[in-house]
Scaffold this active site. Structure first.
Site, PDB file in Angstrom:
ATOM      1  N   ASP A   1       0.823  -1.212   0.000  1.00  0.00           N
ATOM      2  CA  ASP A   1       0.000   0.000   0.000  1.00  0.00           C
ATOM      3  C   ASP A   1       0.854   1.259   0.000  1.00  0.00           C
ATOM      4  O   ASP A   1       1.478   1.606   1.005  1.00  0.00           O
ATOM      5  CB  ASP A   1      -0.920  -0.006   1.226  1.00  0.00           C
TER       6      ASP A   1
ATOM      7  N   ASP B   1      -1.276   5.639  -6.928  1.00  0.00           N
ATOM      8  CA  ASP B   1      -1.628   4.804  -5.779  1.00  0.00           C
ATOM      9  C   ASP B   1      -1.763   3.343  -6.206  1.00  0.00           C
ATOM     10  O   ASP B   1      -2.437   3.033  -7.183  1.00  0.00           O
ATOM     11  CB  ASP B   1      -2.936   5.295  -5.162  1.00  0.00           C
TER      12      ASP B   1
END
Length: 486
Positions: free
Chosen positions: A168, A366
């Protein structure tokens, strides 16, 4: 291991192709070929993945040569790790998109909090009675794990025990579930037991790592942590240091991470999370990495790629400025100036992609968001241009967050206009067709894989990143995109 190669095909309209419709508006340099049959075949296979077919941690170690300055981990798509029992591909996609909406909400909530006037002293403290140089690792897609879409196998403790952890770039805190569990969700691996590790150590409340937490508490002189996500998921426990192992490429001692005793939400399958954001507690910051890169294989693929630390970017990378916010240090912003469809630059004000002095706006890269989100004005321009150049495609109803979908059930291959990102400095990245026109069921419904957002924050998601090595050169503040480098 054979890794997938995603190639953009430049297709001449003068060459005859059966089962392929083309638009007279598209020139040779502005069109690309989407293999409809291959996409549907791969979508059908994702429901048949057998997680038992994945390599063991020991086998993965043999793939990565030891290097004193480099670390590498294997990355896997989530659906390659765990069969979530979806009855068909449509239900799987709906599940993915639902998680994705929660993910985007979480990022926006984090941004709003960071830009608000709240101070650390305003936070509700945790109740003390709550129990709580080049590295590389393989990357796997995490769609069926519950939270996060790509996973790496990481060794934790001494001796090292292997665990699948979510990758992440939008988070800083590393954590995993720990015994004893007050409340732990189901994960693929046995839950980590600190008593089996000789390198496990509690962090005192006055430690620098504990003080860096946004939400912290203290019990029996030991640091407690809490991380909450926008979808209601959370993890609570003790903040500790532990040794992390990266296959055969090395170990890092004394990594601060959360040992979660109470964990709830959408994390089913993974043991925890590797935070690769820009904050001081992220894995990249703690190991003082000068760079890291990953290549995200197609989430419908059973293949894997790698997450590498301190490795150089490929020489053919399309580079863009890596920008940082003075208000929130987690996110990796990129200098995007525009978009083009069919080789034509769209009339979109560059300000829609820029961050203002107060920290609002901008566009981030992301790994955990699936679908690229653009401010509504930019999205409408992109969508309208694509629709205008595809009158020959049969439109059908929208699907979930997608408002532009097509019935390609009668097609085996189809020519579509190219879509490109344009960055500061004049560089551009042309996306493979399968990264922006994607199947949402097994019947041949394909949707334009972008979505509008009312938030000031735009996001380049992992569907658009698939098949491209993304390199974050932290030392030189550059982001590099290298197609077909998985």
């Amino acid at each position: 291991m054979v890794l997938p190669v995603f190639t953009i095909f430049i297709f001449s309209l003068f060459l005859p192709f059966t089962s392929c419709r083309s638009s007279p508006e598209l020139s040779r340099s502005s069109s690309a070929l989407l293999d409809v049959s291959a996409s549907l075949k791969q979508a059908d296979q994702v429901l048949k993945f057998d997680p038992k077919g994945l390599m063991s941690f020991q086998q993965q170690e043999q793939l990565v040569p030891a290097n004193s300055s480099s670390f590498s981990l294997q990355l896997h798509p989530r659906d390659a790790l765990r069969n979530a029992g979806h009855k068909d591909y449509k239900s799987l996609v709906l599940s993915r998109l639902d998680r994705d909406s929660s993910r985007v909400k979480s990022l926006n909530d984090r941004l709003q909090f960071a830009l608000s006037d709240l101070k650390r002293s305003d936070l509700q403290p945790l109740k003390t009675e709550i129990l709580p140089e080049d590295l590389s690792t393989p990357i796997v897609s995490g769609s069926s794990q519950g939270s996060g879409e790509y996973f790496s196998r990481v060794g934790v403790g001494q001796p090292a025990k292997p665990f699948y952890m979510v990758l992440d770039t939008g988070s800083d805190i590393n954590w995993l579930q720990c015994q004893p569990c007050t409340d732990c969700y189901q994960q693929s691996d046995p839950i980590f037991d600190p008593r089996t590790s000789s390198s496990f150590a509690s962090l005192p409340c006055e430690s620098q790592q504990c003080q860096a937490l946004e939400m912290s508490g203290c019990r029996a002189a030991k640091c407690l942590y809490q991380v909450s996500y926008g979808d209601g998921s959370f993890t609570v426990g003790e903040f500790v240091t532990e040794t992390l192992s990266f296959g055969n490429s090395g170990t890092i001692n004394n990594v601060a991470l959360g040992c979660g005793h109470d964990n709830e939400g959408l994390f089913v399958g993974s043991a925890g999370l590797l935070g690769l954001g820009g904050g001081s507690l992220s894995l990249t910051s703690q190991m003082k990495a000068s760079s890291f890169s990953y290549c995200l294989v197609d989430r419908d693929s059973g293949s894997s790629s790698s997450l590498d630390f301190n490795s150089g970017a490929p020489s053919d990378s399309v580079t863009a400025p890596l920008l940082r916010s003075g208000r929130v240090d987690t996110f990796y912003y990129v200098g995007l100036t525009g978009l083009s469809v069919g080789g034509q630059l769209l009339s979109i004000p560059p300000s829609l992609f820029q961050m203002d002095d107060s920290g609002y706006g901008g566009i981030i890269v992301d790994s955990g968001t699936a679908i690229t989100r653009l401010q509504t004005q930019a999205y409408n321009s992109l969508r309208d241009a694509f629709v205008r150049l595809t009158p020959y495609l049969r439109k059908t109803n929208g699907f979930a967050l997608f408002d532009t979908c097509y019935d390609l059930s009668s097609q085996s291959r189809v020519t579509i206009p190219t879509v490109s990102f344009h960055f500061s400095g004049g560089k551009s990245l042309m996306l493979p067709p399968k990264n922006y026109l994607i199947p949402v069921d097994s019947a041949g419904t394909f949707c334009f894989a972008f979505a509008p957002t009312t938030s000031s924050l735009s996001i380049i998601g992992n569907v658009q990143q698939q098949g491209t090595r993304v390199n974050f050169d932290l030392a030189n503040s550059l982001v590099g995109f290298s197609p077909n480098k998985c």
